[in-house]
Write an enzyme that holds these catalytic residues in place. Structure first.
Site, short mmCIF file in Angstrom:
data_model
loop_
_atom_site.label_atom_id
_atom_site.label_comp_id
_atom_site.label_asym_id
_atom_site.label_seq_id
_atom_site.Cartn_x
_atom_site.Cartn_y
_atom_site.Cartn_z
N GLY A 70 79.95 -68.54 8.36
CA GLY A 70 80.74 -67.75 9.18
C GLY A 70 81.60 -68.18 10.11
N ASP A 128 72.70 -64.49 17.30
CA ASP A 128 71.73 -62.93 17.31
C ASP A 128 70.37 -63.47 17.86
OD1 ASP A 128 70.23 -61.34 16.26
OD2 ASP A 128 71.75 -60.59 14.56
N LYS A 156 74.94 -61.50 21.01
CA LYS A 156 73.94 -60.36 21.04
C LYS A 156 73.12 -60.61 22.18
CE LYS A 156 74.63 -58.55 16.28
NZ LYS A 156 73.97 -58.41 14.98
N PHE A 177 74.97 -54.34 13.72
CA PHE A 177 75.62 -55.17 12.78
C PHE A 177 76.97 -55.40 12.48
CE2 PHE A 177 76.78 -56.39 8.47
CZ PHE A 177 76.04 -57.56 8.28
P1 IMP Z 1 70.41 -65.90 14.39
O1 IMP Z 1 69.79 -67.26 13.64
O2 IMP Z 1 69.38 -64.80 14.13
O3 IMP Z 1 71.04 -66.28 15.60
O4 IMP Z 1 71.62 -65.39 13.46
C1 IMP Z 1 72.61 -66.27 13.12
C2 IMP Z 1 73.52 -65.90 11.82
O5 IMP Z 1 73.17 -64.73 11.19
C3 IMP Z 1 74.99 -66.03 12.17
O6 IMP Z 1 75.44 -67.16 11.92
C4 IMP Z 1 75.48 -64.99 10.90
O7 IMP Z 1 75.62 -65.70 9.80
C5 IMP Z 1 74.18 -64.00 10.76
N1 IMP Z 1 74.44 -62.90 11.52
C6 IMP Z 1 73.77 -62.36 12.74
N2 IMP Z 1 74.08 -61.27 13.15
C7 IMP Z 1 75.11 -60.74 12.19
C8 IMP Z 1 75.84 -59.62 11.90
O8 IMP Z 1 75.98 -58.73 12.82
N3 IMP Z 1 76.85 -59.52 10.85
C9 IMP Z 1 76.77 -60.73 9.92
N4 IMP Z 1 75.94 -61.72 10.07
C10 IMP Z 1 75.18 -61.83 11.28
#
Ligand code: IMP
Length: 200
Positions: A70, A128, A156, A177
């Site tokens: 990403g 996230d 977020k 999302f």
């Molecule tokens: P976390 O580990 O929950 O913080 O999520 C991190 C990863 O989840 C990011 O690097 C993204 O690849 C994916 N991600 C989290 N939220 C979104 C979203 O709203 N759209 C697309 N990918 C997301």
């Protein structure tokens, strides 16, 4: 070709204004998204973040660490604006499938940079829950980084469950999302220059 990325243009004319606002909507596979952060706003914000980093970090030995897939666009746009000698490297992992977090963190691969005693700037597309970030920071501590700074294009706050401070945040966004600017929905949408939010 399975991808159906269609652009619709809707015109909203707020009652109290003579301005006409153009809002872009797209469809990716079975879902519709509305433009949320424009390309211009994103690029302006990156310019500001880079300026801040150029002030804060120029005297240090810095390795930027982009988190694939990403962060590839954010890392590229940010790094080209860094005006002091620095390295960049990428690691890869995945924790997300579809539109909800699986909670599973996969293997971290691609460490090819010696990060011991260096200042590491983790470059994330979006933070996230923070699970991914925590995993990376733990690894950086094990690998004896001198200092770890976190740069996240999107954050977020309502979803974040960790205590790790974020040093450079592009935009705080609601817990919805989003796709575009490196972020995908089932592999698509990463090439969109703006960020779009899911229409529920
Ligand atoms: P976390 O580990 O929950 O913080 O999520 C991190 C990863 O989840 C990011 O690097 C993204 O690849 C994916 N991600 C989290 N939220 C979104 C979203 O709203 N759209 C697309 N990918 C997301």
């Amino acid at each position: 070709m399975r991808t159906k990325i269609r652009y619709y243009f809707h015109i909203f004319a707020p009652a109290n204004s003579s301005n006409i606002v153009f809002m872009k909507e797209i469809r990716i596979l079975d879902k519709k998204f509305r433009e949320f952060l424009t390309e211009k706003a994103i690029q302006q914000r990156i310019e500001e973040l880079a300026r801040q980093m150029n002030n804060d970090l120029a005297e240090k030995e810095v390795v930027f660490l982009g988190i694939l897939n990403g962060a590839f666009l954010f890392a590229a746009d940010l790094f080209r604006r860094i005006d002091f000698p620095a390295r960049i490297s990428f690691v890869k992992l995945a924790s997300y499938q579809g539109t909800s977090s699986s909670g599973l963190i996969k293997e971290l691969i691609g460490w090819n940079e010696d990060i011991k005693n260096k200042t590491i700037v983790v470059v994330e597309d979006i933070v996230d829950t923070g699970n991914t970030l925590e995993r990376i920071v733990d690894e950086l501590v094990i690998r004896k980084a001198a200092e770890v700074r976190i740069a996240a294009m999107l954050y977020k706050p309502a979803a974040y469950t960790k205590d790790i401070a974020l040093d450079y945040i592009g935009f705080e966004i609601p817990n919805d999302f989003v796709v575009g600017y490196g972020l995908d929905y089932d592999g698509f949408g990463r090439n969109l220059p703006s960020v779009y939010t899911l229409i529920k």
